[in-house]
Scaffold this active site. Structure first.
Site, PDB file in Angstrom:
ATOM      1  N   ASP A   1      -2.390  11.296  -2.720  1.00 24.81           N
ATOM      2  CA  ASP A   1      -2.403  11.353  -4.217  1.00 24.81           C
ATOM      3  C   ASP A   1      -2.283  12.796  -4.568  1.00 24.81           C
ATOM      4  OD1 ASP A   1      -2.873   8.934  -4.155  1.00 24.81           O
ATOM      5  OD2 ASP A   1      -5.262   9.120  -3.954  1.00 24.81           O
TER       6      ASP A   1
ATOM      7  N   HIS B   1     -10.574   2.475  -4.938  1.00 25.67           N
ATOM      8  CA  HIS B   1      -9.812   3.614  -5.052  1.00 25.67           C
ATOM      9  C   HIS B   1      -8.240   3.345  -5.337  1.00 25.67           C
ATOM     10  CE1 HIS B   1      -8.125   7.870  -3.686  1.00 25.67           C
ATOM     11  NE2 HIS B   1      -7.075   7.018  -3.410  1.00 25.67           N
ATOM     12  N   GLU B   2      -7.750   2.130  -4.794  1.00 29.33           N
ATOM     13  CA  GLU B   2      -6.611   1.816  -4.915  1.00 29.33           C
ATOM     14  C   GLU B   2      -6.549   1.104  -6.348  1.00 29.33           C
ATOM     15  OE1 GLU B   2      -4.059   2.689  -3.374  1.00 29.33           O
ATOM     16  OE2 GLU B   2      -5.261   3.344  -1.816  1.00 29.33           O
TER      17      GLU B   2
HETATM   18 ZN   LIG Z   1      -5.081   7.270  -3.496  1.00 31.52          ZN
END
Ligand SMILES: [Zn+2]
Length: 374
Positions: free
Chosen positions: A168, A71-72
């Site tokens: 996010d 994800h990062e």
């Molecule tokens: Zn994120």
């Protein structure tokens, strides 16, 4: 494994980005493995052996943290594609964080960098879900295990899409409001309020569940909520500061330079300028042409007994080796360049003329002044 005092142990490098693990992460890793093996997995996949539960708990937790790293990496690779360097990725007790080398300059870039992480988590959800669908008929336990991983990833995607800083979703919201209204500060304020609201909701939910369920384990939600409130406030203040820095030009803050001839003795420079007028930065001229630069560093490095026999040309920095920035550049951009290049000073140029210099300290100084006004 090298140690970074702020982020923890360095695990490895992926796509040139160092991955750090915060010490709190080991504790969380152990807690998750324990609660999966002893509690959640037997409930979710009944009828398997203890060995299976423990192995599945360890492998599952590792895969979950790999998913968080992916994800990062999603954020990081999109960021790099926009030319914004990524300093590191750190896994900590609440997930992961990618540290960008500079702030995002355009709403469109922020939108794509922010949404890339949830897109990766969603893709992982689809992958694990698809695999579980294929495997379930032959190996039902592994199939359930994969569907659990799928659910965790969709959970990560949805959690991160809440429209509040520093999640996010908060960055996505800010980029949209910023892109439509052109008002960066208002966009940041709205998204920071969203983040604080989310933090308070988490705290309330944590307390409520703990009371209803008589289980103190829910108090981690209270911790997470408090963490998010602090981060939301912090990133709001930081954004305001950066915004103010982008309205200050180098022309407003540069340190003027005094011209001296190359055969001037250091002792004369000291008595004539430094002691009498407090000037500290000098351009060294040779036949009227600038050739060198002197800062307090070069002067203080020379032992005092040599001052009255040393001309400034022997200790000056070659002017050609010093980076140059235009006077109409913002202090915000200059700060990013200090970060990206590692340089400590730049010459400030206007119409091909050297007007002065700007140092790292200049930025720190103005930043201090600006922050206290926020
Ligand atoms: Zn994120």
């Amino acid at each position: 494994m090298s140690m970074n005092p702020l982020s923890g142990f360095r695990l490895c490098k992926i796509f040139g980005i160092p991955i750090y693990v915060n010490p709190t992460w080991f504790l969380v890793f152990a807690l998750i493995v324990y609660s999966l093996a002893s509690d959640r997995l037997p409930e979710f996949i009944p009828g398997s052996s203890n060995l299976f539960y423990w192995l599945a708990a360890i492998v599952g937790t590792l895969l979950f943290f790999l998913s968080l790293t992916a994800h990062e990496l999603g954020h990081s690779l999109v960021s790099k594609s926009f030319g914004i360097p990524v300093r590191s990725i750190t896994l900590h007790m609440f997930g992961g964080i990618a540290q960008l080398g500079s702030e995002v300059r355009r709403a469109r870039e922020e939108f794509w960098i922010a949404i890339a992480g949830p897109i990766v988590s969603f893709a992982l959800f689809l992958t694990f879900w698809g695999l579980s669908d294929i495997i379930t008929s032959s190996m039902p336990a592994i199939g359930s295990f994969l569907s659990l991983l799928a659910l965790l990833n969709i959970g990560v995607a949805l959690f991160n899409l809440f429209p509040g800083f520093p999640l996010d979703g908060g960055r996505i919201l800010r980029s949209i409001v910023w892109g439509i209204s052109g008002n960066y500060i208002r966009a940041t304020r709205i998204s920071a309020l969203g983040g604080q609201l989310f933090g308070y909701l988490l705290i309330a939910a944590g307390v409520l569940f703990a009371i209803l369920d008589r289980y103190l384990g829910y108090l981690w939600m209270v911790l997470l909520g408090a963490f998010i409130i602090i981060l939301a406030r912090q990133s709001y203040r930081q954004s305001l500061t950066y915004h103010k820095l982008s309205n200050i030009k180098l022309a407003d803050v540069y340190i003027p330079l005094v011209h001296v001839e190359e055969d001037t003795l250091v002792s004369d420079l000291f008595t004539d300028y430094i002691r009498s007028s407090g000037r500290q930065f000098f351009i060294v001229d040779f036949h009227g042409e600038p050739v060198g630069l002197l800062t307090p560093y070069e002067i203080l490095r020379l032992p005092q007994p040599f001052w009255h026999i040393t001309p400034v040309r022997s200790i000056m920095i070659n002017l050609a080796s010093v980076g140059r920035l235009p006077a109409d550049l913002s202090l915000f951009d200059a700060m990013n360049l200090f970060e990206r290049t590692g340089h400590n000073l730049f010459l400030v140029i206007d119409d091909d003329r050297i007007e002065g210099i700007v140092t790292r300290d200049t930025v720190v100084h103005v930043l201090g002044r600006t922050t206290s006004r926020v």
